[in-house]
Design a protein around this motif. Structure first.
Motif, PDB file in Angstrom:
ATOM      1  N   ASN A 148      -5.274  -5.120  -0.874  1.00 58.50           N
ATOM      2  CA  ASN A 148      -4.018  -4.453  -0.549  1.00 58.50           C
ATOM      3  C   ASN A 148      -3.052  -4.626  -1.720  1.00 58.50           C
ATOM      4  O   ASN A 148      -2.863  -5.747  -2.208  1.00 58.50           O
ATOM      5  CB  ASN A 148      -3.400  -5.043   0.719  1.00 58.50           C
ATOM      6  N   GLN A 149      -2.447  -3.521  -2.150  1.00 54.95           N
ATOM      7  CA  GLN A 149      -1.541  -3.549  -3.289  1.00 54.95           C
ATOM      8  C   GLN A 149      -0.115  -3.907  -2.834  1.00 54.95           C
ATOM      9  O   GLN A 149       0.401  -3.335  -1.878  1.00 54.95           O
ATOM     10  CB  GLN A 149      -1.521  -2.199  -3.999  1.00 54.95           C
TER      11      GLN A 149
ATOM     12  N   ASN B  65      -5.200  -2.862   4.740  1.00 58.64           N
ATOM     13  CA  ASN B  65      -6.596  -2.462   4.643  1.00 58.64           C
ATOM     14  C   ASN B  65      -7.486  -3.694   4.698  1.00 58.64           C
ATOM     15  O   ASN B  65      -7.078  -4.787   4.288  1.00 58.64           O
ATOM     16  CB  ASN B  65      -6.861  -1.733   3.325  1.00 58.64           C
TER      17      ASN B  65
ATOM     18  N   ASN C  64       0.831  -1.210   0.000  1.00 63.28           N
ATOM     19  CA  ASN C  64       0.000   0.000   0.000  1.00 63.28           C
ATOM     20  C   ASN C  64       0.867   1.263   0.000  1.00 63.28           C
ATOM     21  O   ASN C  64       0.562   2.257   0.669  1.00 63.28           O
ATOM     22  CB  ASN C  64      -0.955  -0.002   1.200  1.00 63.28           C
TER      23      ASN C  64
END
Length: 666
Positions: A637-638, A633, A609
Motif C-alpha cells: 500500500n502506497q 490492499n 493508495n
C-alpha cells in the motif's frame, strides 16, 4: 414481449414471462427453440430478477409489524398530538448516519447495528457539494449512490427521513453548498436571489426524481422529507422557505414535510403547511411549550438530539457523558415525543470536506466526525449504544431486537518508514496551471475545473520583489499562508497575524505564499463571504504586489496518481519543506481497519493508495486518522504524506483511535 409478475401470499411465488419461461417454487421450464430466443430469455430473466429483488428489498414495508397489510394510502401524518403511519400510532425512534461519511462497504454493517439498537428510522442529509462538484457534473455513483443507500435501509426494515437541503450545515465546507456558487460576486445563498434559485432548480431536477419512487405511498421507506435546515438562524428572505417547499412538492415529493430549528428560531425557520421540529441537547419545558404554542395539537419531534458534538483544531475533544445522554432521551420518550439521534454514527469527513466555525473567531474542524456518538467513528459499540439499546427495548416490546453484529477487527500494523522525498517546488509541474494574473485571484475564480474554479486544498501565489520591508495581508489571506523568499521559509500569515518582516536582499527575488483553505464556515450569516486563497491585495511597504503566477494544489486523486511519475529522490538527511514523502505499508492477509498516527510531524495531509484521509495537525485534539480496511490492499500500500514544516519520517498504525484530551460539553 410482455412481463407479468405475481407474488402469492402462500408458500409459492410465481413469475411468468409470457412466451418465454415460467418460474415457480417447484420448477423452471424454458421453452426456447433457438439461440435468438435464448438471448431474449436471459434479458427477461435479468429484468425479473431486478423486480424480484426490489420487491424482496421492500418486503418489510408490505406488512406492518402487527402482521396486517399496509394500505399505503396515508403516510406519516401529523394531524393530532401523536404521529400516525398508515393510520396507526407511530413513534419515530430515529438515528442519523450519513452515507457520504461511511465507506460504502460498511453501509450494511452500520445500518444493521442501528437496527439492532432499536432504531426504526434512518435520517440522512444529502450533500449538494459532493453530488454536483461542477455545474455540468453530477455524481450519484459508488460512495454517493443515494438510491442504493435508501434501498438498503428498506431491505433492513428501516424507515427513512430524507434531508435534501439544499443547505444542510452538517459541519461540511460551506454547509454542503458547492463552492462554484461563490464565483458570482453578488451571490446571496439561501435566498431567492436568481443565481441561487436557478442552481437549486438544476440540482433538484437531478436529485428529486431519484428519491420520489422511494416514498412511502409509492411502496418505499421514505416517510418524511425535511425542508432546508435550521433556516431560522439565517432568515434573510421571507419567501425562500416557500420556494424550497414548492421546489420539492412540484417535483413529486408528497410525504410529510418538516423543518428543524433551535427553539428561539422556530417561528422564523418555519413555513406554512410544514411541521416544525426542534434541535436540542437538553430538554427545557419552555422550549416544548413554545413549540406547542406555535403548532398546537401536533406531534412534538426532536429532529436533532445531539448525542455529542464536533471538534475543532486547537481545542479539546468534546464528549457528552453517557448517563446525561440516555437521561435526556428517556425524558423525551417519557413525554411521548419522537426523537432523532444526531449522530447515531458520525463516521469521518474524509478529504477536505470539513467546515469551519466563524464565531467567536475562525476555527477549522477536524476530519473525524466521531461526534462522541453511540457508534464510534470506526463503528464500534460504546456505553451510549448499550444504554440506548436497553432503553429502546422497553419501547419495542412487540419485537425482539436483533443480535448485535460482530465488530470488525482492528490492526496495529508495522511502522512505515518514508524513504522518498519530493519538494513542493518539484511537484508544481504536476499541478493544474500555472495561471498568470496581474492581481491576486481567489480560489473560486481560478480558470480551472471546466470553469468552476478551485474548491479545496492549497494555492501557491508567486511574484517578484526587489526589496525587503513590511509585508501586510490586510486580512486578505484565507485561511493560512506559509511565506517564502526564494523557497526559504520566512513566516506565517493567519487571521491573527497580518504583518510579516521581509529581509533585505539583492536583485530580484521570488516571494511565494502557499495559501491553505482550511474549510469554509458551515453555518452563520456570513456564508456569502467564504471565498478562499488571496481575496485581496498583499502590500509590501504599502504598495500592492502585482504580476502573480498561481498554482492550484487541490490534491485530487488524479494529482496524487500523477505524482508517482514525479522525480522522487531518496530521502535526504535534512529534507526541505513543504514536501511530499512516500513510504509503503505491507498488509499480510485480509486488510483490517487501523488508525494512522504521525508523532513528530507538524501539519499536513495523508494519502493512502491515492485516497485523501484528511488533515493532521500537531495542535490537536485529533491525534489519529481513521483508515478503513477497505481502503487498503492485500500486500503493498502506497503512503504519501504532504507535510508543511516538520516531520520525523515515520508513520505508525494503531488499533485504537486517539481523538485527544476530552472535555465534557457545557
Amino acid at each position: 414481449m410482455s412481463i407479468a409478475c405475481s407474488f402469492a401470499q402462500g408458500n409459492t411465488s410465481e413469475i411468468t414471462i409470457t412466451g418465454l419461461f415460467r418460474v415457480s417454487s417447484s420448477m423452471i421450464v424454458f421453452r426456447i427453440r433457438n439461440a435468438h430466443k435464448r438471448k431474449c430469455a436471459l434479458v427477461c430473466l435479468s429484468v425479473a430478477v431486478v423486480i424480484t429483488y426490489r420487491y424482496l428489498g421492500w418486503q418489510f414495508f408490505t406488512t406492518s409489524r402487527g402482521g396486517h397489510r399496509i394500505s399505503r394510502k396515508v403516510g406519516l401524518s401529523a394531524n393530532s398530538s401523536q404521529f400516525t403511519l398508515d393510520g396507526d400510532p407511530f413513534r419515530i425512534l430515529g438515528g442519523s448516519i450519513h452515507y457520504f461519511r461511511v465507506p460504502r462497504v460498511y453501509w450494511r454493517d452500520r445500518l444493521m447495528k442501528m437496527k439492532a439498537c432499536g432504531i426504526n428510522t434512518l435520517t440522512t442529509y444529502v450533500p449538494w457539494s459532493l453530488h454536483q462538484p461542477q455545474r455540468e457534473v453530477f455524481n450519484f455513483r459508488t460512495q454517493l449512490d443515494l438510491e442504493a443507500y435508501i434501498n438498503l435501509a428498506a431491505e433492513l426494515g428501516l424507515w427513512v427521513i430524507l434531508r435534501p437541503g439544499p443547505y444542510i450545515s452538517s459541519e461540511l465546507d460551506l454547509g454542503g453548498l458547492p463552492s462554484w456558487l461563490l464565483q458570482d460576486g453578488d451571490m446571496r445563498v439561501r435566498t431567492t436571489y436568481p443565481g441561487f434559485t436557478e442552481a437549486v432548480n438544476i440540482f433538484f431536477d437531478k436529485l428529486i426524481p431519484k428519491v420520489v419512487p422511494f416514498q412511502f405511498k409509492k411502496g418505499g421507506p421514505i416517510i418524511a422529507v425535511q425542508v432546508e435546515n435550521e433556516y431560522g438562524s439565517y432568515a434573510k428572505d421571507d419567501t425562500y422557505m416557500a420556494f424550497i417547499k414548492e421546489a420539492l412538492q412540484s417535483r413529486g415529493i408528497s410525504e410529510l414535510l418538516l423543518t428543524s430549528d433551535n427553539h428561539h428560531n422556530l417561528k422564523s425557520g418555519g413555513v406554512d403547511g410544514v411541521l416544525r421540529s426542534l434541535k436540542l441537547q437538553k430538554v427545557n419545558q419552555r422550549d416544548i411549550r413554545d413549540l406547542n404554542i406555535i403548532q398546537p395539537k401536533r406531534p412534538t419531534m426532536v429532529m436533532d438530539y445531539w448525542t455529542g458534538w464536533f471538534d475543532v483544531w486547537g481545542d479539546l475533544h468534546h464528549v457528552l457523558p453517557p448517563e446525561d445522554m440516555v437521561s435526556t432521551v428517556r425524558e423525551i420518550l417519557r413525554r411521548g415525543m419522537s426523537v432523532n439521534l444526531y449522530m447515531f454514527h458520525g463516521g469521518s469527513s474524509f478529504g477536505f470536506i470539513s467546515g469551519g466555525l466563524a464565531e467567536p473567531s475562525y476555527k477549522a474542524l477536524v476530519p473525524s466526525y466521531d461526534y462522541d456518538a453511540p457508534l464510534s467513528e470506526a463503528g464500534e459499540y460504546t456505553q451510549k449504544y448499550h444504554l440506548l439499546r436497553d432503553l429502546f427495548s422497553q419501547f419495542n416490546k412487540d419485537e425482539e431486537l436483533a443480535d448485535l453484529p460482530a465488530l470488525q477487527h482492528k490492526e496495529s500494523y508495522e511502522t512505515a518508514i518514508m524513504y522518498q522525498h519530493l519538494s513542493l517546488w518539484d511537484a508544481l509541474s504536476f499541478t493544474e496551471g500555472p495561471f498568470k494574473s496581474v492581481t491576486p485571484v481567489n480560489m473560486e475564480k481560478l480558470p480551472m475545473n471546466n470553469g468552476n474554479g478551485q474548491s479545496q486544498g492549497y494555492t501557491l501565489y508567486e511574484t517578484t520583489i526587489t526589496s525587503g520591508g513590511l509585508l501586510t495581508s490586510g486580512n486578505n489571506v484565507k485561511d493560512r499562508a506559509l511565506v517564502f523568499i526564494n523557497k526559504i521559509y520566512i513566516g506565517l500569515f493567519k487571521r491573527q497575524n497580518l504583518e510579516l518582516a521581509v529581509p533585505d536582499g539583492e536583485g530580484q527575488r521570488t516571494l511565494s505564499l502557499l495559501v491553505e483553505n482550511c474549510g469554509r464556515v458551515h453555518r452563520g450569516r456570513d456564508l456569502d463571504n467564504q471565498r478562499k486563497g488571496l481575496v485581496g491585495d498583499i502590500l509590501l511597504n504599502n504598495i500592492p504586489l502585482r504580476e502573480f503566477t498561481i498554482y492550484s494544489l487541490e490534491m485530487k486523486p488524479s494529482f496524487i496518481d500523477n505524482l508517482y511519475q514525479a522525480p522522487w529522490k531518496t530521502l535526504p538527511e535534512n529534507p526541505s519543506f513543504p514536501s511530499f514523502f512516500m513510504g509503503q505499508l505491507f498488509v499480510y492477509g485480509y486488510p483490517s481497519d487501523t488508525f494512522v498516527k504521525l508523532p513528530g510531524w507538524e501539519k499536513g495531509v495523508v494519502f493512502i493508495n491515492g485516497i485523501n484521509l484528511g488533515r493532521y495537525w500537531s495542535i490537536g485534539p485529533q491525534q489519529t486518522l481513521y483508515l478503513p480496511g477497505p481502503f487498503l490492499n492485500r500486500g503493498i500500500n502506497q503512503i504519501i504524506v504532504f507535510e508543511e514544516q516538520e516531520g520525523d519520517f515515520k508513520v505508525t498504525f494503531e488499533d485504537t483511535a486517539d481523538l485527544g484530551m476530552a472535555a465534557d460539553i457545557q
